[in-house]
Scaffold this active site. Structure first.
Site, PDB file in Angstrom:
ATOM      1  N   HIS A   8      29.852  41.999   3.875  1.00  0.00           N
ATOM      2  CA  HIS A   8      29.796  43.315   4.527  1.00  0.00           C
ATOM      3  C   HIS A   8      30.956  44.220   4.129  1.00  0.00           C
ATOM      4  O   HIS A   8      31.020  45.360   4.578  1.00  0.00           O
ATOM      5  CB  HIS A   8      29.789  43.105   6.046  1.00  0.00           C
ATOM      6  CG  HIS A   8      31.063  42.449   6.514  1.00  0.00           C
ATOM      7  ND1 HIS A   8      31.373  41.141   6.184  1.00  0.00           N
ATOM      8  CD2 HIS A   8      32.107  42.919   7.218  1.00  0.00           C
ATOM      9  CE1 HIS A   8      32.560  40.849   6.693  1.00  0.00           C
ATOM     10  NE2 HIS A   8      33.027  41.912   7.318  1.00  0.00           N
ATOM     11  N   ASP A   9      31.895  43.706   3.350  1.00  0.00           N
ATOM     12  CA  ASP A   9      33.036  44.523   2.902  1.00  0.00           C
ATOM     13  C   ASP A   9      32.915  44.909   1.430  1.00  0.00           C
ATOM     14  O   ASP A   9      33.790  45.600   0.904  1.00  0.00           O
ATOM     15  CB  ASP A   9      34.348  43.738   3.060  1.00  0.00           C
ATOM     16  CG  ASP A   9      34.675  43.425   4.512  1.00  0.00           C
ATOM     17  OD1 ASP A   9      34.341  44.245   5.385  1.00  0.00           O
ATOM     18  OD2 ASP A   9      35.286  42.373   4.764  1.00  0.00           O
TER      19      ASP A   9
ATOM     20  N   ASP B  82      31.696  34.565  13.953  1.00  0.00           N
ATOM     21  CA  ASP B  82      32.841  35.170  13.275  1.00  0.00           C
ATOM     22  C   ASP B  82      33.996  35.203  14.279  1.00  0.00           C
ATOM     23  O   ASP B  82      33.873  35.794  15.350  1.00  0.00           O
ATOM     24  CB  ASP B  82      32.469  36.597  12.862  1.00  0.00           C
ATOM     25  CG  ASP B  82      33.207  37.061  11.637  1.00  0.00           C
ATOM     26  OD1 ASP B  82      34.405  36.750  11.515  1.00  0.00           O
ATOM     27  OD2 ASP B  82      32.598  37.758  10.802  1.00  0.00           O
TER      28      ASP B  82
ATOM     29  N   GLU C  56      38.598  33.330   5.738  1.00  0.00           N
ATOM     30  CA  GLU C  56      38.713  34.449   4.796  1.00  0.00           C
ATOM     31  C   GLU C  56      40.168  34.524   4.345  1.00  0.00           C
ATOM     32  O   GLU C  56      41.060  34.725   5.167  1.00  0.00           O
ATOM     33  CB  GLU C  56      38.299  35.753   5.482  1.00  0.00           C
ATOM     34  CG  GLU C  56      38.301  36.936   4.524  1.00  0.00           C
ATOM     35  CD  GLU C  56      38.239  38.301   5.214  1.00  0.00           C
ATOM     36  OE1 GLU C  56      37.815  39.263   4.583  1.00  0.00           O
ATOM     37  OE2 GLU C  56      38.652  38.400   6.388  1.00  0.00           O
TER      38      GLU C  56
ATOM     39  N   ASP D 205      38.098  35.274  10.344  1.00  0.00           N
ATOM     40  CA  ASP D 205      38.460  36.567   9.766  1.00  0.00           C
ATOM     41  C   ASP D 205      39.947  36.588   9.356  1.00  0.00           C
ATOM     42  O   ASP D 205      40.796  36.119  10.113  1.00  0.00           O
ATOM     43  CB  ASP D 205      38.211  37.630  10.847  1.00  0.00           C
ATOM     44  CG  ASP D 205      38.331  39.046  10.338  1.00  0.00           C
ATOM     45  OD1 ASP D 205      37.584  39.406   9.416  1.00  0.00           O
ATOM     46  OD2 ASP D 205      39.171  39.795  10.871  1.00  0.00           O
TER      47      ASP D 205
END
Ligand code: GLC
Ligand code: CA
Length: 550
Positions: A322-323, A105, A248, A206
């Site tokens: 994870h969000d 990431d 993302e 990210d």
């Protein structure tokens, strides 16, 4: 581009399935209550059994953990909480033995305020690192403008030493990096190439659509120079190796996605876009203001992405990360029909074109939690709770929002078995284990051929077996039907047919029975005959071999 070798048409990641690990919640090897790299290594057999091709690892670099690792203070070292650089090298090597690649990431929009660059940058305006961040003049009382940070509060923070504000789109401990500065960009490329040298299989980037911000114009995502920066980034790093890259991009539409994932390989392999996953949000309101899912709109959105990107770009397929809250609790049924609805959602997604992502525990049908407030850990959740109570919201309403959308729903420990702490740790878990682990856990599902785990496993196998999963053209079927999500995928040899009842009520099956030669590839009820009704959350996937019909 004429150079055929550089185009994306036959890339390995097109029939790959990627598994996301949130390291602190996956497996703890040393009893400190926090998942770590050795914990992941100990679970590689499990992941190989599931059949995934790559692991996307949420950040493991050195970090003060203000935002669970999305605030990095050293991009070239591992946080001691997770292990050492040697453990990381071991993970890459061991994973390879299990035919699994490791995707890092990359948090490139901001660093931690404890990164040496920022510690230097805030010393003086003349410091060589000052321009690595985004500063604006002002006086302590007057902010440059009224922009707000994603986790609450103003997006500007005053630094008396330099008499300026720095810009932060997320927490105050996540100062935004200044991509306008070529020196900063060069440092980032060198760091990425160093990781490529370590043998990683790719990167997840990210909030990449926020790097080209222009705060004076209140531009956060999709800034004018975004794709210029991405092309340079790709040329200087990713294009030199056979990597998968996924950006993302909350602000992407299909036109932008074609730029990001252009088959000429000039930017990234694909993006995570969130149009489908934001549909139960009231336009103009925050994600916390809950609304029912507009089902026809969901079909329209999936259909549009499938058809617009066909041959022109590449999709990511996901329900969870994870969000996000757990999909089975969100759009399935985490009670009576938990197993059926979890499988339906899996079958619906895995028949589409794109690279599927499975978020840890999704393959077990893990659910949301309803904890007392003191059990929550996420900075976003804690800030929301404080801010909304201050604004006069009722506590019960705030808690409902948290039960529905808190990021901690996805961050509870992985449920490995029915032993203490679900087998996640021998110590005190950093966040409470979901009390339903005795019923929902990996150990019980691996051996049960009708488990959710084995449904995912079978879907992964099918994707590798039949090329139509990769290249078939998508057609939405019965798009006006209020309960059924059905589509086909077609290539020259075969047709894939997917039929899903999205809800918990029995409905009429709107489709014609396919030819007798159609093969049922997978379903979530055990009897196999075609039926004129679809039971609660019933899902079926057929393969029709066109050559049989000639
Ligand atoms: C992304 C991450 C999220 C993080 C944010 C700031 O949205 O997925 O977890 O808080 O970026 O880095
Ligand atoms: Ca640990």
């Amino acid at each position: 581009m004429s150079d055929g070798n550089r185009t994306n048409y036959n890339k390995w990641w097109k029939n790959a399935v990627i598994y996301q690990i949130y390291p602190r919640s996956f497996a703890d090897s040393n009893g400190d209550g926090i998942g770590d790299l050795q914990g992941i290594i100990s679970k590689l057999d499990y992941l190989e059994k599931l059949g995934i091709d790559a692991i996307w690892l949420s950040p493991v670099c050195k970090s003060p953990q203000d935002d669970n690792g999305y605030d990095i203070s050293d991009y070239q070292d591992i946080d001691p909480m997770f292990g050492t650089l040697q453990d990381m090298e071991e993970l890459i090597a061991e994973a390879e033995k299990h035919h699994i690649r490791i995707i890092m990431d990359l948090v490139l929009n901001h660093s931690s305020d404890e990164h040496p660059w920022f510690l230097e940058a805030k010393k003086s305006r003349e410091n060589p690192y000052h321009d690595y961040y985004v500063w604006r003049d002002g006086t302590e009382e007057t902010f440059p403008n009224d922009m707000r940070a994603a986790f609450g509060g103003p997006a500007w923070e005053w630094v008396p030493e330099v008499g300026q504000f720095y810009f932060h789109q997320f927490s105050v401990k996540q100062p935004d990096l200044n991509w306008e500065n070529p020196k900063l960009r060069r440092e980032i490329y060198d760091m990425i190439n160093w990781w490529i040298g370590k043998g990683v299989g790719g990167f997840r980037l990210d909030v990449i659509d926020q790097i080209a911000k222009e705060p004076d114009k209140q531009i956060t995502n999709n800034g004018p120079r975004l794709h210029e920066f991405l092309r340079e980034l790709s040329r200087e790093t990713f294009q030199k190796a056979d990597l998968v890259t996924v950006g993302e991009a909350w602000g992407a539409n299909t036109e932008l996605a074609k730029l990001y994932s252009n088959p000429d390989n000039s930017e990234l392999s694909m993006v995570f876009q969130f149009e489908h996953i934001c549909l139960d949000q009231i336009p103009g309101k925050e994600k916390w203001d809950l609304a029912p899912l507009p089902f026809l709109k969901l079909k329209e959105v999936f259909g549009r992405w499938q058809t617009h990107l066909y041959g022109k770009g590449w999709n990511s397929l996901f329900w969870n990360n994870h969000d996000l809250p757990r999909i089975v609790s969100r759009w399935g049924d985490d009670g009576k029909y938990r197993v059926e609805s979890a499988k339906m959602l899996a079958i619906l997604l895995h028949g589409m074109q794109g690279t599927p992502y499975i978020y840890q525990g999704e393959e077990l049908g893990m659910t949301n939690v309803r904890y007392d407030m003191e059990e929550y850990r996420d900075i976003e959740t804690l800030n929301l709770y404080r801010e909304r109570l201050e604004k006069g919201y009722q506590k019960e309403d705030v808690m409902d929002s948290i039960y529905g959308k808190s990021r901690d729903n996805a961050r509870t420990p992985m449920q490995w078995n029915n032993g203490e702490n679900a087998g996640f740790t021998t110590g005190n878990p950093w966040i409470k284990v979901n009390p339903n682990y005795k019923e929902i856990n990996a150990a019980s599902q691996i051996t049960d051929e009708n488990s959710i785990f084995n449904c995912y496993r079978q879907l992964i196998r099918l994707r590798k077996q039949y090329p139509v999963f990769v290249d078939g053209e998508f057609h939405m079927l019965c798009d006006e039907d209020e309960s059924v999500f059905a589509y086909s995928r077609e290539d020259s040899d075969s047709q894939l047919l997917v039929i899903c009842n999205f809800y918990g009520k029995t409905v009429n099956n709107p489709l014609e029975k396919p030819e007798d030669s159609a093969k049922l590839l997978i379903a979530n009820y055990q009897d196999t005959d075609w039926n004129d009704i679809l039971r609660p959350y019933e899902a079926r996937m057929y393969l029709i071999n066109k050559r049989d019909n000639i």
